[in-house]
Design a protein around this motif. Structure first.
Motif, PDB file in Angstrom:
ATOM      1  N   VAL A 111      71.982  27.243  39.373  1.00 14.84           N
ATOM      2  CA  VAL A 111      71.017  28.316  39.658  1.00 14.84           C
ATOM      3  C   VAL A 111      70.096  28.457  38.454  1.00 14.84           C
ATOM      4  O   VAL A 111      70.546  28.411  37.291  1.00 14.84           O
ATOM      5  CB  VAL A 111      71.729  29.653  39.934  1.00 14.84           C
ATOM      6  N   SER A 112      68.795  28.646  38.703  1.00  8.31           N
ATOM      7  CA  SER A 112      67.829  28.872  37.616  1.00  8.31           C
ATOM      8  C   SER A 112      66.755  29.844  38.096  1.00  8.31           C
ATOM      9  O   SER A 112      66.459  29.937  39.293  1.00  8.31           O
ATOM     10  CB  SER A 112      67.188  27.561  37.169  1.00  8.31           C
ATOM     11  N   LEU A 113      66.177  30.611  37.122  1.00 12.16           N
ATOM     12  CA  LEU A 113      65.100  31.563  37.408  1.00 12.16           C
ATOM     13  C   LEU A 113      63.780  31.001  36.885  1.00 12.16           C
ATOM     14  O   LEU A 113      63.738  30.352  35.827  1.00 12.16           O
ATOM     15  CB  LEU A 113      65.376  32.914  36.729  1.00 12.16           C
ATOM     16  N   SER A 114      62.706  31.292  37.599  1.00 12.30           N
ATOM     17  CA  SER A 114      61.383  30.847  37.160  1.00 12.30           C
ATOM     18  C   SER A 114      60.970  31.561  35.875  1.00 12.30           C
ATOM     19  O   SER A 114      60.211  31.029  35.077  1.00 12.30           O
ATOM     20  CB  SER A 114      60.343  31.080  38.254  1.00 12.30           C
ATOM     21  N   THR A 115      61.434  32.784  35.658  1.00 17.01           N
ATOM     22  CA  THR A 115      61.210  33.531  34.426  1.00 17.01           C
ATOM     23  C   THR A 115      62.327  34.544  34.279  1.00 17.01           C
ATOM     24  O   THR A 115      62.844  35.070  35.276  1.00 17.01           O
ATOM     25  CB  THR A 115      59.841  34.252  34.424  1.00 17.01           C
ATOM     26  N   ASP A 116      62.719  34.800  33.022  1.00 15.72           N
ATOM     27  CA  ASP A 116      63.807  35.766  32.799  1.00 15.72           C
ATOM     28  C   ASP A 116      63.295  37.093  32.257  1.00 15.72           C
ATOM     29  O   ASP A 116      64.081  37.956  31.899  1.00 15.72           O
ATOM     30  CB  ASP A 116      64.838  35.182  31.843  1.00 15.72           C
ATOM     31  N   SER A 117      61.967  37.296  32.197  1.00 13.07           N
ATOM     32  CA  SER A 117      61.389  38.566  31.726  1.00 13.07           C
ATOM     33  C   SER A 117      60.160  38.899  32.578  1.00 13.07           C
ATOM     34  O   SER A 117      59.223  38.096  32.647  1.00 13.07           O
ATOM     35  CB  SER A 117      61.004  38.469  30.248  1.00 13.07           C
ATOM     36  N   ILE A 118      60.192  40.073  33.192  1.00 16.51           N
ATOM     37  CA  ILE A 118      59.120  40.485  34.109  1.00 16.51           C
ATOM     38  C   ILE A 118      58.587  41.829  33.647  1.00 16.51           C
ATOM     39  O   ILE A 118      59.360  42.778  33.469  1.00 16.51           O
ATOM     40  CB  ILE A 118      59.648  40.598  35.557  1.00 16.51           C
ATOM     41  N   GLU A 119      57.287  41.937  33.428  1.00 14.36           N
ATOM     42  CA  GLU A 119      56.657  43.197  33.022  1.00 14.36           C
ATOM     43  C   GLU A 119      55.978  43.822  34.237  1.00 14.36           C
ATOM     44  O   GLU A 119      55.166  43.170  34.914  1.00 14.36           O
ATOM     45  CB  GLU A 119      55.628  42.948  31.917  1.00 14.36           C
ATOM     46  N   LEU A 120      56.310  45.102  34.495  1.00 17.53           N
ATOM     47  CA  LEU A 120      55.785  45.782  35.679  1.00 17.53           C
ATOM     48  C   LEU A 120      55.350  47.194  35.333  1.00 17.53           C
ATOM     49  O   LEU A 120      55.930  47.844  34.463  1.00 17.53           O
ATOM     50  CB  LEU A 120      56.843  45.845  36.792  1.00 17.53           C
ATOM     51  N   GLU A 142      53.699  49.395  41.119  1.00 17.52           N
ATOM     52  CA  GLU A 142      53.221  48.064  41.444  1.00 17.52           C
ATOM     53  C   GLU A 142      54.414  47.140  41.683  1.00 17.52           C
ATOM     54  O   GLU A 142      55.566  47.524  41.465  1.00 17.52           O
ATOM     55  CB  GLU A 142      52.338  47.520  40.320  1.00 17.52           C
ATOM     56  N   THR A 143      54.130  45.902  42.133  1.00 15.64           N
ATOM     57  CA  THR A 143      55.198  44.955  42.455  1.00 15.64           C
ATOM     58  C   THR A 143      55.044  43.676  41.638  1.00 15.64           C
ATOM     59  O   THR A 143      53.947  43.320  41.182  1.00 15.64           O
ATOM     60  CB  THR A 143      55.209  44.605  43.955  1.00 15.64           C
ATOM     61  N   GLY A 144      56.131  42.965  41.498  1.00 13.82           N
ATOM     62  CA  GLY A 144      56.156  41.671  40.813  1.00 13.82           C
ATOM     63  C   GLY A 144      57.529  41.057  40.997  1.00 13.82           C
ATOM     64  O   GLY A 144      58.444  41.678  41.551  1.00 13.82           O
ATOM     65  N   GLY A 145      57.707  39.812  40.552  1.00 11.93           N
ATOM     66  CA  GLY A 145      59.011  39.201  40.735  1.00 11.93           C
ATOM     67  C   GLY A 145      59.108  37.815  40.130  1.00 11.93           C
ATOM     68  O   GLY A 145      58.287  37.405  39.305  1.00 11.93           O
ATOM     69  N   CYS A 146      60.111  37.070  40.603  1.00  4.73           N
ATOM     70  CA  CYS A 146      60.357  35.709  40.131  1.00  4.73           C
ATOM     71  C   CYS A 146      60.999  34.918  41.261  1.00  4.73           C
ATOM     72  O   CYS A 146      61.344  35.465  42.311  1.00  4.73           O
ATOM     73  CB  CYS A 146      61.259  35.729  38.895  1.00  4.73           C
ATOM     74  N   GLU A 147      61.153  33.616  41.042  1.00  6.57           N
ATOM     75  CA  GLU A 147      61.782  32.742  42.026  1.00  6.57           C
ATOM     76  C   GLU A 147      63.141  32.277  41.519  1.00  6.57           C
ATOM     77  O   GLU A 147      63.325  32.020  40.318  1.00  6.57           O
ATOM     78  CB  GLU A 147      60.888  31.541  42.324  1.00  6.57           C
ATOM     79  N   VAL A 148      64.089  32.154  42.455  1.00  7.50           N
ATOM     80  CA  VAL A 148      65.437  31.677  42.155  1.00  7.50           C
ATOM     81  C   VAL A 148      65.595  30.297  42.798  1.00  7.50           C
ATOM     82  O   VAL A 148      65.394  30.142  44.011  1.00  7.50           O
ATOM     83  CB  VAL A 148      66.504  32.643  42.691  1.00  7.50           C
ATOM     84  N   GLY A 204      72.912  45.164  38.692  1.00  2.00           N
ATOM     85  CA  GLY A 204      72.345  45.833  37.510  1.00  2.00           C
ATOM     86  C   GLY A 204      71.124  46.677  37.790  1.00  2.00           C
ATOM     87  O   GLY A 204      70.682  47.427  36.920  1.00  2.00           O
ATOM     88  N   VAL A 205      70.539  46.589  38.963  1.00  4.74           N
ATOM     89  CA  VAL A 205      69.374  47.395  39.328  1.00  4.74           C
ATOM     90  C   VAL A 205      69.619  48.020  40.693  1.00  4.74           C
ATOM     91  O   VAL A 205      70.461  47.544  41.463  1.00  4.74           O
ATOM     92  CB  VAL A 205      68.082  46.549  39.348  1.00  4.74           C
ATOM     93  N   ARG A 206      68.852  49.071  40.996  1.00  3.06           N
ATOM     94  CA  ARG A 206      69.010  49.755  42.283  1.00  3.06           C
ATOM     95  C   ARG A 206      68.450  48.892  43.403  1.00  3.06           C
ATOM     96  O   ARG A 206      67.362  48.304  43.285  1.00  3.06           O
ATOM     97  CB  ARG A 206      68.304  51.108  42.246  1.00  3.06           C
ATOM     98  N   GLU A 207      69.195  48.840  44.500  1.00  3.81           N
ATOM     99  CA  GLU A 207      68.794  47.988  45.605  1.00  3.81           C
ATOM    100  C   GLU A 207      67.543  48.485  46.324  1.00  3.81           C
ATOM    101  O   GLU A 207      66.869  47.704  46.997  1.00  3.81           O
ATOM    102  CB  GLU A 207      69.944  47.888  46.618  1.00  3.81           C
ATOM    103  N   ASP A 208      67.215  49.816  46.177  1.00  7.17           N
ATOM    104  CA  ASP A 208      66.090  50.352  46.947  1.00  7.17           C
ATOM    105  C   ASP A 208      64.736  49.915  46.403  1.00  7.17           C
ATOM    106  O   ASP A 208      63.710  50.179  47.031  1.00  7.17           O
ATOM    107  CB  ASP A 208      66.162  51.882  47.022  1.00  7.17           C
ATOM    108  N   TRP A 209      64.675  49.288  45.217  1.00  4.50           N
ATOM    109  CA  TRP A 209      63.385  48.790  44.750  1.00  4.50           C
ATOM    110  C   TRP A 209      63.408  47.297  44.418  1.00  4.50           C
ATOM    111  O   TRP A 209      62.579  46.789  43.670  1.00  4.50           O
ATOM    112  CB  TRP A 209      62.846  49.609  43.575  1.00  4.50           C
TER     113      TRP A 209
END
Length: 441
Positions: free
Chosen positions: A5-14, A18-24, A42-47
């Motif tokens: 498993v790998s992430l496209s980025t491990d740090s996201i500024e938001l 607003e919305t943003g994300g990464c790819e797995v 580690g984060v709330r599922e509602d967002w």
């Protein structure tokens, strides 16, 4: 588990709102066809959303899923770094999973709202207020507090000139306003002032307040003194009435007896004089030296009194249908609003017009904002704006005008609302204004 498993980025500024994300990226390194489930920890599922949430992969095959973050614009989500983990589980090997870690950097935002409680207070010497400073942002903010009196009628004091507010909290600042000049008797005076809250790096927030200065002499004092005088006079009268009743009663009875005797004697003397006069008149006529008789003279000579017939009077006629008196009539009306949310600064209007050929005098206003809407409320008479106030500055506020506002014949009273944020439980702003005054011809 046979997967990488790998992430496209491990740090996201938001920025909140607003919305943003990464790819797995998931690769099946095993020898069997497998289904992989993707979830976040580690984060709330509602967002946070994952699309797709499962991947079916042949051996040595790879696929990607998109993780989207939408942090809410709320004080509950504080600014700063929020770590998360992307967990990938295998259907063929349920007991094993792979977790790839990253973090979301949530940017800070500020939103400070102030409210003066109460908006107006009556006082003869000094008035105390409380300023509630609500931090609706997601970061700690330093707010400066200052007071301003444009007419220099008040000595204004605050318990704190600067406060530090945490996200999602309300901080109370005590204020005190003391009039420079006092008076013993007279009509109340309206002394306005302004509270300025200045968040660091933001525009000042201004909140208006009013001290209704009353006379120093209590209103009940003069009626109490008058009542005391009445009680003293009544006590004195009762004292004298109980002390002298016997003496006054005897004196009154003796006086009445003497008066009755004198009246009887005078009556007998008057009757004897009348008879003597009548006899003398008859004797003069018999001797031919008296006046000629007049109708009813014989009756007079005999000591009789002739009674003329009563003359009637015609009663005055009463004119029915007289016009009823005219004059000012008391008037009370309420203008309720239901304004849609707008973002272009426009206003929605709601109005009241007096009956034909009538004009209005307005002496009192009561402003109500029970849901805590945000925006601007404006009151106009015709084309003239008489009051403009932020909805966030009040929940229940009243004004009394010593010099009434006047709406001419045919001139509407208009309440305009610029609705920027509706209160809890509604999609519209619903403030209202109640007017009291008189209706005149």
């Amino acid at each position: 588990m046979a997967a990488t498993v790998s992430l496209s980025t491990d740090s996201i500024e938001l920025v909140p709102g607003e919305t943003g994300g990464c790819e797995v990226s998931v690769t099946n390194t095993g020898s069997l066809v497998d289904q992989f489930s993707i979830s976040l920890v580690g984060v709330r599922e509602d967002w946070v959303t994952v699309e797709p949430a499962t991947l079916n992969l042949m051996p040595a095959a790879s696929a990607t899923a998109t993780v989207t973050f939408a942090p809410p614009r709320s004080p509950e989500l504080v600014a700063g770094r929020h770590p998360f983990g992307v967990r990938v589980g295998s259907r063929e090997d349920p007991r094993a999973s792979v977790v790839e870690e990253g973090a979301v950097e949530v940017a800070p935002f500020q939103e400070i709202v102030t409210e003066l409680v109460p908006g107006r207070r009556r006082a003869a010497r000094r008035a105390k207020f409380k300023l509630a400073v609500d931090n609706l942002g997601n970061s700690e903010v330093v707010v400066g507090v200052s007071l301003r009196d444009p007419d220099d009628e008040l000595r204004l004091e605050t318990s704190r000139q600067a406060i530090t507010t945490a996200p999602g909290t309300a901080t109370i600042v005590k204020l005190r306003a003391t009039p420079h000049r006092r008076f013993w008797r007279g009509q109340p005076k309206m002394l306005p002032f302004e509270v300025v809250a200045t968040p660091v790096g933001e525009e000042p927030i201004r909140t208006s307040g009013v001290v209704q200065q009353e006379q120093l002499m209590p209103k009940w004092l003069l009626p109490a003194l008058a009542a005391a005088v009445v009680v003293v006079v009544a006590a004195a009268a009762a004292w004298f009435a109980l002390l002298k009743p016997a003496v006054e009663s005897v004196a009154t009875e003796q006086t009445q007896q003497q008066v009755a005797k004198a009246e009887n004697a005078a009556s007998r003397a008057s009757g004897a004089a009348d008879k003597a006069t009548a006899a003398a008149t008859v004797a003069q006529r018999a001797a031919g030296i008296g006046p000629s008789p007049t109708p009813g003279g014989a009756a007079s000579a005999a000591g009789l009194t002739s009674v003329p017939p009563p003359s009637g009077r015609t009663p005055s006629a009463v004119k029915p249908g007289a016009a009823a008196p005219t004059g000012p009539l008391p008037l009370s009306f309420r203008v309720a609003t239901e304004a849609k949310l707008v973002t272009d600064g426009s206003f929605q209007t709601f109005s009241y017009t007096a009956p034909p050929k009538k004009r209005i005098e307005i002496a009192d206003l009561v402003l109500q904002n029970p849901r805590g809407d945000s925006g601007i409320l404006r009151i106009s008479i015709g084309k003239d704006i008489v009051l403009e106030i932020g909805l966030a500055n009040f929940r229940d506020l009243d004004y009394h005008y010593l010099e009434p506002l006047n709406a001419a014949v045919g001139q509407p009273v208009v309440v305009s609302v610029n609705c920027t944020a509706a209160g809890v439980g509604s999609d519209r702003c619903t403030p209202s204004v109640s007017f009291s005054g008189r209706l005149l011809s």
